[in-house]
Design a protein around this motif. Sequence first.
Motif, PDB file in Angstrom:
ATOM      1  N   PRO A  12       0.822  -1.216   0.000  1.00  0.00           N
ATOM      2  CA  PRO A  12       0.000   0.000   0.000  1.00  0.00           C
ATOM      3  C   PRO A  12       0.856   1.268   0.000  1.00  0.00           C
ATOM      4  O   PRO A  12       2.076   1.216   0.204  1.00  0.00           O
ATOM      5  CB  PRO A  12      -0.799  -0.119   1.301  1.00  0.00           C
ATOM      6  N   GLN A  13       0.198   2.410  -0.238  1.00  0.00           N
ATOM      7  CA  GLN A  13       0.883   3.703  -0.217  1.00  0.00           C
ATOM      8  C   GLN A  13       1.444   3.964   1.179  1.00  0.00           C
ATOM      9  O   GLN A  13       0.816   3.639   2.174  1.00  0.00           O
ATOM     10  CB  GLN A  13      -0.089   4.838  -0.564  1.00  0.00           C
ATOM     11  N   GLY A  14       2.625   4.527   1.239  1.00  0.00           N
ATOM     12  CA  GLY A  14       3.237   4.873   2.516  1.00  0.00           C
ATOM     13  C   GLY A  14       4.053   3.749   3.130  1.00  0.00           C
ATOM     14  O   GLY A  14       4.580   3.901   4.224  1.00  0.00           O
ATOM     15  N   VAL A  15       4.148   2.606   2.462  1.00  0.00           N
ATOM     16  CA  VAL A  15       4.941   1.484   2.958  1.00  0.00           C
ATOM     17  C   VAL A  15       6.159   1.331   2.061  1.00  0.00           C
ATOM     18  O   VAL A  15       6.043   1.279   0.839  1.00  0.00           O
ATOM     19  CB  VAL A  15       4.107   0.180   2.986  1.00  0.00           C
ATOM     20  N   ASP A  16       7.346   1.291   2.668  1.00  0.00           N
ATOM     21  CA  ASP A  16       8.608   1.196   1.944  1.00  0.00           C
ATOM     22  C   ASP A  16       9.228  -0.176   2.202  1.00  0.00           C
ATOM     23  O   ASP A  16       9.399  -0.563   3.358  1.00  0.00           O
ATOM     24  CB  ASP A  16       9.541   2.316   2.407  1.00  0.00           C
ATOM     25  N   VAL A  17       9.555  -0.911   1.139  1.00  0.00           N
ATOM     26  CA  VAL A  17      10.134  -2.253   1.253  1.00  0.00           C
ATOM     27  C   VAL A  17      11.551  -2.226   0.698  1.00  0.00           C
ATOM     28  O   VAL A  17      11.774  -1.769  -0.419  1.00  0.00           O
ATOM     29  CB  VAL A  17       9.277  -3.284   0.483  1.00  0.00           C
ATOM     30  N   LYS A  18      12.511  -2.716   1.501  1.00  0.00           N
ATOM     31  CA  LYS A  18      13.903  -2.834   1.065  1.00  0.00           C
ATOM     32  C   LYS A  18      14.310  -4.294   1.182  1.00  0.00           C
ATOM     33  O   LYS A  18      14.204  -4.878   2.255  1.00  0.00           O
ATOM     34  CB  LYS A  18      14.815  -1.961   1.921  1.00  0.00           C
ATOM     35  N   ILE A  19      14.773  -4.859   0.074  1.00  0.00           N
ATOM     36  CA  ILE A  19      15.182  -6.260   0.045  1.00  0.00           C
ATOM     37  C   ILE A  19      16.693  -6.311  -0.122  1.00  0.00           C
ATOM     38  O   ILE A  19      17.226  -5.874  -1.135  1.00  0.00           O
ATOM     39  CB  ILE A  19      14.479  -7.015  -1.097  1.00  0.00           C
ATOM     40  N   ALA A  20      17.389  -6.822   0.888  1.00  0.00           N
ATOM     41  CA  ALA A  20      18.835  -7.021   0.821  1.00  0.00           C
ATOM     42  C   ALA A  20      19.095  -8.519   0.705  1.00  0.00           C
ATOM     43  O   ALA A  20      18.166  -9.326   0.728  1.00  0.00           O
ATOM     44  CB  ALA A  20      19.505  -6.445   2.067  1.00  0.00           C
ATOM     45  N   ASP A  22      20.506 -10.512   2.833  1.00  0.00           N
ATOM     46  CA  ASP A  22      20.316 -11.278   4.059  1.00  0.00           C
ATOM     47  C   ASP A  22      19.092 -10.871   4.881  1.00  0.00           C
ATOM     48  O   ASP A  22      18.751 -11.550   5.844  1.00  0.00           O
ATOM     49  CB  ASP A  22      21.566 -11.172   4.934  1.00  0.00           C
ATOM     50  N   GLN A  23      18.421  -9.763   4.538  1.00  0.00           N
ATOM     51  CA  GLN A  23      17.254  -9.356   5.323  1.00  0.00           C
ATOM     52  C   GLN A  23      16.282  -8.527   4.495  1.00  0.00           C
ATOM     53  O   GLN A  23      16.645  -7.945   3.488  1.00  0.00           O
ATOM     54  CB  GLN A  23      17.662  -8.602   6.582  1.00  0.00           C
ATOM     55  N   ILE A  24      15.032  -8.489   4.981  1.00  0.00           N
ATOM     56  CA  ILE A  24      13.969  -7.717   4.345  1.00  0.00           C
ATOM     57  C   ILE A  24      13.480  -6.711   5.368  1.00  0.00           C
ATOM     58  O   ILE A  24      13.120  -7.076   6.485  1.00  0.00           O
ATOM     59  CB  ILE A  24      12.826  -8.640   3.885  1.00  0.00           C
ATOM     60  N   THR A  25      13.471  -5.415   4.999  1.00  0.00           N
ATOM     61  CA  THR A  25      13.057  -4.344   5.893  1.00  0.00           C
ATOM     62  C   THR A  25      11.794  -3.702   5.331  1.00  0.00           C
ATOM     63  O   THR A  25      11.758  -3.342   4.154  1.00  0.00           O
ATOM     64  CB  THR A  25      14.168  -3.283   6.020  1.00  0.00           C
ATOM     65  N   ILE A  26      10.779  -3.559   6.182  1.00  0.00           N
ATOM     66  CA  ILE A  26       9.524  -2.928   5.783  1.00  0.00           C
ATOM     67  C   ILE A  26       9.246  -1.783   6.741  1.00  0.00           C
ATOM     68  O   ILE A  26       9.183  -1.984   7.945  1.00  0.00           O
ATOM     69  CB  ILE A  26       8.375  -3.951   5.773  1.00  0.00           C
ATOM     70  N   LYS A  27       9.120  -0.548   6.161  1.00  0.00           N
ATOM     71  CA  LYS A  27       8.847   0.650   6.961  1.00  0.00           C
ATOM     72  C   LYS A  27       7.449   1.147   6.631  1.00  0.00           C
ATOM     73  O   LYS A  27       7.025   1.128   5.479  1.00  0.00           O
ATOM     74  CB  LYS A  27       9.831   1.767   6.632  1.00  0.00           C
ATOM     75  N   GLY A  28       6.758   1.614   7.665  1.00  0.00           N
ATOM     76  CA  GLY A  28       5.427   2.163   7.465  1.00  0.00           C
ATOM     77  C   GLY A  28       5.119   3.193   8.527  1.00  0.00           C
ATOM     78  O   GLY A  28       5.993   3.597   9.303  1.00  0.00           O
ATOM     79  N   ALA A  29       3.863   3.608   8.579  1.00  0.00           N
ATOM     80  CA  ALA A  29       3.452   4.641   9.522  1.00  0.00           C
ATOM     81  C   ALA A  29       3.568   4.178  10.971  1.00  0.00           C
ATOM     82  O   ALA A  29       3.821   4.974  11.865  1.00  0.00           O
ATOM     83  CB  ALA A  29       2.006   5.053   9.226  1.00  0.00           C
ATOM     84  N   LEU A  30       3.396   2.884  11.228  1.00  0.00           N
ATOM     85  CA  LEU A  30       3.400   2.379  12.605  1.00  0.00           C
ATOM     86  C   LEU A  30       4.738   1.815  13.054  1.00  0.00           C
ATOM     87  O   LEU A  30       4.844   1.303  14.162  1.00  0.00           O
ATOM     88  CB  LEU A  30       2.314   1.318  12.769  1.00  0.00           C
ATOM     89  N   GLY A  31       5.770   1.872  12.197  1.00  0.00           N
ATOM     90  CA  GLY A  31       7.072   1.389  12.632  1.00  0.00           C
ATOM     91  C   GLY A  31       7.838   0.701  11.520  1.00  0.00           C
ATOM     92  O   GLY A  31       7.457   0.737  10.348  1.00  0.00           O
ATOM     93  N   THR A  32       8.930   0.059  11.919  1.00  0.00           N
ATOM     94  CA  THR A  32       9.797  -0.659  10.999  1.00  0.00           C
ATOM     95  C   THR A  32       9.948  -2.090  11.482  1.00  0.00           C
ATOM     96  O   THR A  32      10.206  -2.322  12.659  1.00  0.00           O
ATOM     97  CB  THR A  32      11.183   0.007  10.942  1.00  0.00           C
ATOM     98  N   LEU A  33       9.787  -3.040  10.563  1.00  0.00           N
ATOM     99  CA  LEU A  33       9.963  -4.452  10.883  1.00  0.00           C
ATOM    100  C   LEU A  33      11.043  -5.036   9.993  1.00  0.00           C
ATOM    101  O   LEU A  33      11.107  -4.747   8.801  1.00  0.00           O
ATOM    102  CB  LEU A  33       8.656  -5.224  10.677  1.00  0.00           C
ATOM    103  N   LEU A  72       5.555 -11.917   5.254  1.00  0.00           N
ATOM    104  CA  LEU A  72       5.698 -10.595   4.642  1.00  0.00           C
ATOM    105  C   LEU A  72       4.356  -9.871   4.574  1.00  0.00           C
ATOM    106  O   LEU A  72       4.284  -8.661   4.798  1.00  0.00           O
ATOM    107  CB  LEU A  72       6.312 -10.712   3.245  1.00  0.00           C
ATOM    108  N   ALA A  73       3.277 -10.596   4.286  1.00  0.00           N
ATOM    109  CA  ALA A  73       1.944  -9.985   4.271  1.00  0.00           C
ATOM    110  C   ALA A  73       1.574  -9.469   5.659  1.00  0.00           C
ATOM    111  O   ALA A  73       1.008  -8.374   5.803  1.00  0.00           O
ATOM    112  CB  ALA A  73       0.910 -10.985   3.777  1.00  0.00           C
ATOM    113  N   ASN A  74       1.921 -10.231   6.701  1.00  0.00           N
ATOM    114  CA  ASN A  74       1.652  -9.784   8.072  1.00  0.00           C
ATOM    115  C   ASN A  74       2.503  -8.573   8.440  1.00  0.00           C
ATOM    116  O   ASN A  74       2.042  -7.685   9.157  1.00  0.00           O
ATOM    117  CB  ASN A  74       1.906 -10.921   9.063  1.00  0.00           C
ATOM    118  N   MET A  75       3.745  -8.528   7.953  1.00  0.00           N
ATOM    119  CA  MET A  75       4.599  -7.372   8.230  1.00  0.00           C
ATOM    120  C   MET A  75       4.031  -6.112   7.574  1.00  0.00           C
ATOM    121  O   MET A  75       3.972  -5.051   8.192  1.00  0.00           O
ATOM    122  CB  MET A  75       6.025  -7.632   7.736  1.00  0.00           C
TER     123      MET A  75
END
Length: 177
Positions: A12-20, A22-33, A72-75
């Motif tokens: 969705p809009q406002g969610v940033d996904v970075k795929i490295a 060794d790890q996957i980082t997901i940032k959004g309005a409620l935090g970073t996982l 990933l969907a839950n994140m």
Amino acid sequence: MSRVGKLPVSIPQGVDVKIAADQITIKGALGTLVRPAHPLVTVKAEDGKLKVAPANESAEADAMSGTTRALLANMINGVSKGFEKKLTLVGVGFRAQAQGQKLNLQIGFSHPVVKDMPAGITVTTPTQTEILIKGADRQVVGQLAAEVRAFRPPEPYKGKGIRYADERVVIKETKKK
């Protein structure tokens, strides 16, 4: 291939996904996982969707593709909407009070039970007998709710204890002579 793993996850809009590597980082309005990437699964982000595929033809890679897709969907859901668990206290004199990052419970013991909340989790008590646990990480929210419930699980004869809001407790019949 896993039926769940085949489905793409929309970002969705406002969610940033970075795929490295060794790890996957997901940032959004409620935090970073952050979640470590599984070596048997490849994850690609293209045109607003995350696509998960097994890296090889093994059964373990197939199973992990579905698991990784669900995680990933839950994140993504967690950083955009968040998760919450509602607990209720049933019993005479049972009370809960949220004090900052602590949950103070009076549940029939001779002493109050105090539970510290981890970072990223908020706990509120709308009434004295309701506890609302909110956070971005589904696993942490569920585990915390289970730990709070474990202090005094509902007993089968009167139903007293801490239960989930949607939990049905089957009451046993007392012994007859």
